[in-house]
Design a protein around this motif. Sequence first.
Motif, PDB file in Angstrom:
ATOM      1  N   TYR A 317       0.666  -1.140  -0.011  1.00 45.52           N
ATOM      2  CA  TYR A 317       0.193  -0.095  -0.040  1.00 45.52           C
ATOM      3  C   TYR A 317       0.851   1.354  -0.129  1.00 45.52           C
ATOM      4  N   PHE A 318       2.236   1.241   0.156  1.00 48.02           N
ATOM      5  CA  PHE A 318       3.017   2.378   0.339  1.00 48.02           C
ATOM      6  C   PHE A 318       4.116   2.530  -0.540  1.00 48.02           C
ATOM      7  N   PRO A 319       4.647   3.537  -0.767  1.00 49.32           N
ATOM      8  CA  PRO A 319       5.486   3.890  -1.905  1.00 49.32           C
ATOM      9  C   PRO A 319       6.823   2.951  -1.691  1.00 49.32           C
ATOM     10  N   VAL A 320       7.384   2.438  -2.953  1.00 56.48           N
ATOM     11  CA  VAL A 320       8.519   1.859  -2.993  1.00 56.48           C
ATOM     12  C   VAL A 320       9.403   2.881  -3.129  1.00 56.48           C
ATOM     13  N   PHE A 321      10.417   2.910  -2.210  1.00 57.17           N
ATOM     14  CA  PHE A 321      11.980   3.902  -2.394  1.00 57.17           C
ATOM     15  C   PHE A 321      12.800   3.367  -3.020  1.00 57.17           C
ATOM     16  N   SER A 322      13.537   3.663  -3.892  1.00 62.91           N
ATOM     17  CA  SER A 322      14.801   3.037  -4.541  1.00 62.91           C
ATOM     18  C   SER A 322      15.802   4.002  -4.438  1.00 62.91           C
ATOM     19  N   LEU A 323      17.150   3.712  -4.710  1.00 63.17           N
ATOM     20  CA  LEU A 323      18.371   4.513  -4.904  1.00 63.17           C
ATOM     21  C   LEU A 323      18.785   3.999  -6.191  1.00 63.17           C
ATOM     22  N   ASN A 324      19.214   4.761  -7.184  1.00 61.69           N
ATOM     23  CA  ASN A 324      19.658   4.397  -8.489  1.00 61.69           C
ATOM     24  C   ASN A 324      20.856   5.121  -8.607  1.00 61.69           C
ATOM     25  N   ALA A 325      21.837   4.681  -9.073  1.00 59.24           N
ATOM     26  CA  ALA A 325      23.196   5.353  -9.499  1.00 59.24           C
ATOM     27  C   ALA A 325      23.822   4.719 -10.637  1.00 59.24           C
ATOM     28  N   SER A 326      24.366   5.478 -11.483  1.00 59.86           N
ATOM     29  CA  SER A 326      25.359   5.061 -12.712  1.00 59.86           C
ATOM     30  C   SER A 326      26.437   5.637 -12.815  1.00 59.86           C
ATOM     31  N   ALA A 327      27.541   5.055 -13.414  1.00 62.26           N
ATOM     32  CA  ALA A 327      28.778   5.805 -13.572  1.00 62.26           C
ATOM     33  C   ALA A 327      29.390   4.986 -14.824  1.00 62.26           C
ATOM     34  N   GLY A 328      30.430   5.666 -15.663  1.00 61.64           N
ATOM     35  CA  GLY A 328      30.907   5.251 -16.774  1.00 61.64           C
ATOM     36  C   GLY A 328      31.623   6.029 -17.407  1.00 61.64           C
ATOM     37  N   TYR A 329      31.940   5.690 -18.695  1.00 59.72           N
ATOM     38  CA  TYR A 329      32.647   6.449 -19.753  1.00 59.72           C
ATOM     39  C   TYR A 329      31.913   6.289 -21.118  1.00 59.72           C
ATOM     40  N   ASP A 330      31.546   7.421 -21.845  1.00 58.73           N
ATOM     41  CA  ASP A 330      30.949   7.425 -23.216  1.00 58.73           C
ATOM     42  C   ASP A 330      31.887   8.478 -24.025  1.00 58.73           C
ATOM     43  N   SER A 331      32.108   8.062 -25.350  1.00 59.35           N
ATOM     44  CA  SER A 331      32.870   8.630 -26.083  1.00 59.35           C
ATOM     45  C   SER A 331      32.520   8.140 -27.429  1.00 59.35           C
ATOM     46  N   THR A 332      32.900   8.991 -28.663  1.00 60.63           N
ATOM     47  CA  THR A 332      32.826   8.280 -30.030  1.00 60.63           C
ATOM     48  C   THR A 332      34.141   8.000 -30.486  1.00 60.63           C
ATOM     49  N   HIS A 333      35.176   7.970 -29.846  1.00 61.68           N
ATOM     50  CA  HIS A 333      36.345   7.577 -30.369  1.00 61.68           C
ATOM     51  C   HIS A 333      37.067   6.500 -29.285  1.00 61.68           C
ATOM     52  N   SER A 334      37.792   5.490 -29.530  1.00 65.70           N
ATOM     53  CA  SER A 334      38.220   4.529 -28.841  1.00 65.70           C
ATOM     54  C   SER A 334      39.612   5.255 -28.082  1.00 65.70           C
ATOM     55  N   SER A 335      40.131   6.138 -28.771  1.00 67.37           N
ATOM     56  CA  SER A 335      41.363   6.904 -28.162  1.00 67.37           C
ATOM     57  C   SER A 335      41.402   7.684 -27.015  1.00 67.37           C
ATOM     58  N   ASN A 336      39.910   7.984 -26.974  1.00 68.55           N
ATOM     59  CA  ASN A 336      39.794   9.078 -25.588  1.00 68.55           C
ATOM     60  C   ASN A 336      38.517   8.450 -24.643  1.00 68.55           C
ATOM     61  N   TRP A 337      38.439   7.196 -24.909  1.00 66.89           N
ATOM     62  CA  TRP A 337      37.179   6.232 -24.325  1.00 66.89           C
ATOM     63  C   TRP A 337      37.441   6.321 -22.617  1.00 66.89           C
ATOM     64  N   ILE A 338      38.240   5.950 -22.338  1.00 69.41           N
ATOM     65  CA  ILE A 338      38.495   5.740 -20.810  1.00 69.41           C
ATOM     66  C   ILE A 338      39.280   6.930 -20.231  1.00 69.41           C
ATOM     67  N   GLN A 339      38.830   7.935 -20.454  1.00 70.80           N
ATOM     68  CA  GLN A 339      39.670   9.124 -20.058  1.00 70.80           C
ATOM     69  C   GLN A 339      38.745   9.925 -19.170  1.00 70.80           C
ATOM     70  N   ALA A 340      39.054  11.012 -18.310  1.00 69.52           N
ATOM     71  CA  ALA A 340      38.314  11.698 -17.559  1.00 69.52           C
ATOM     72  C   ALA A 340      37.374  12.506 -18.291  1.00 69.52           C
ATOM     73  N   PRO A 341      37.414  13.378 -19.537  1.00 68.38           N
ATOM     74  CA  PRO A 341      36.642  13.845 -20.084  1.00 68.38           C
ATOM     75  C   PRO A 341      35.598  13.163 -20.510  1.00 68.38           C
ATOM     76  N   SER A 342      35.529  11.826 -20.732  1.00 69.20           N
ATOM     77  CA  SER A 342      34.495  10.825 -21.293  1.00 69.20           C
ATOM     78  C   SER A 342      33.693  10.443 -20.011  1.00 69.20           C
TER      79      SER A 342
END
Length: 495
Positions: A317-342
């Motif tokens: 009968y009561f609300p379901v509270f959830s905590l959601n989090a995500s983190a990672g890297y996203d880039s259009t080039h493999s050369s700078n994929w795993i870097q801080a700006p990504s």
Amino acid sequence: MKTQASIAVLALVLGGSLAACSFAPTYKTPDTGTAPASYKESGDWKQAQPSDAQSRGAWWTQFNDPQLNALEDRVSSANQDLKAAVARLQQARAQAGIARADLFPTLTLGPSLTRSRTSVNGPHFAPGAEPTGNDFLLEADLSYELDVWGRVRNALSAAKAGAQASAGDLVTLDLSTHAELATDYFSLRGADNQQMLLDQTVVDYTKALALEQNLYNGGAAALSDLVQAQAQLETAKTQAADVRLQRAQLEHAIAVLIGEPASSFHIDPTPLQADLGPPAIDPGLPSALLERRPDVAAAERRVAAANANIGVARAAYFPVFSLNASAGYDSTHSSNWIQAPSNIWSIGPSAVLTLFDAGRHASQSAEAHAAYDEQVADYRGSVLNAYREVEDNIAALHHLEQESASQAAAVTATQKALQQAIYRYKGGIVTYLEVVTTENAALQAQLSAANIQARRLNAAVLLVKALGGGWQSPLSADATVPADTAAPATPAAAN
């Protein structure tokens, strides 16, 4: 970022502050009334025996029968019903493990590499941009339900209680299987006694028929005497054949209990010793019965599970509270994929509240309460049945002991009567009909004595079963299942 972190911390604090909240009713073992002070059927008959000699574990060894012991030792490792029960217990414990996992966050990792083309005529296409490109994504997602209303904890409690109930079911089946083997075994041995009597009787009646035939041929006996001798012999043969059928079926039943094909299993005939009786069994006090009976313990655990499920249903009968989090890297080039700006990330709480479900939650809650009432009734019924079974078998041992004594006297009397009838017939005082009648009475008295002896032994087995057989210590739902499928100990009576 600080704002998002503050929200997450606030959510965790809120969840922790409400962690003790639960909508399950406070559990209490259902009342079954005051236990009787003593068993009604025991009366003054109760056999004295030191408490340290009470049946525990391999209770069948009290009967001092090596062949029975050897057969019983094969049950736990070979019986297919017990193996199925062990598998059900393992399933129930796995389900408890699944429910326990909901107490912790779920973390997933989802890497993806995509090459795609965007329409140059689309509303989001930037003029001069390259329509075809790559997307390198590496993202970890965390989700966690804040158990504010105790839904997860109650679901876990229900699963653990269900696992304990399954453990009690296994103990109950193990006890019943061993008891069934013992009763089949003693019934088979009783059939051996009857078979021995009937086979000897057939031999004796065959000789008597030959004698009557000679007398009839010599004119010294009437045709009626010859016909009576023939009828008597054929009746004995019929009884012998029927006992052989019963014995064969008992032997087949034993084969199944120890996991062997009935076609290849055989037990050599061995009649019961004439002086063999049931061992002394102290039923103890009725108040101790509920601690011994695994079926009662299993029924009580199902009440506890149903009680916890009420809390699960109320939490909906009561609300379901959830905590959601995500983190990672996203880039259009493999050369700078795993870097801080990504780097990419997101974090935040969420809540879901059902506003309209056409009475679904109300029906689920009503179902949970009705299930609880059902389990309470089953538990109380198990307790009443436990008392009844003990009383039944105490009474059986008591009265069968009296029957055994009176039947032994009947056997002695019919044997004397038979001797007198034979003397009178040889003296020409009576017809052969009196001999036939007396022989049949003597045979039936002996067959009844053999049957009573087997019933006394079986009543002792059933009393041990009714008292809970072998009982050890409270069972944990996390206990390890023995490799040989031996039954675990009796479940605890309450959390």
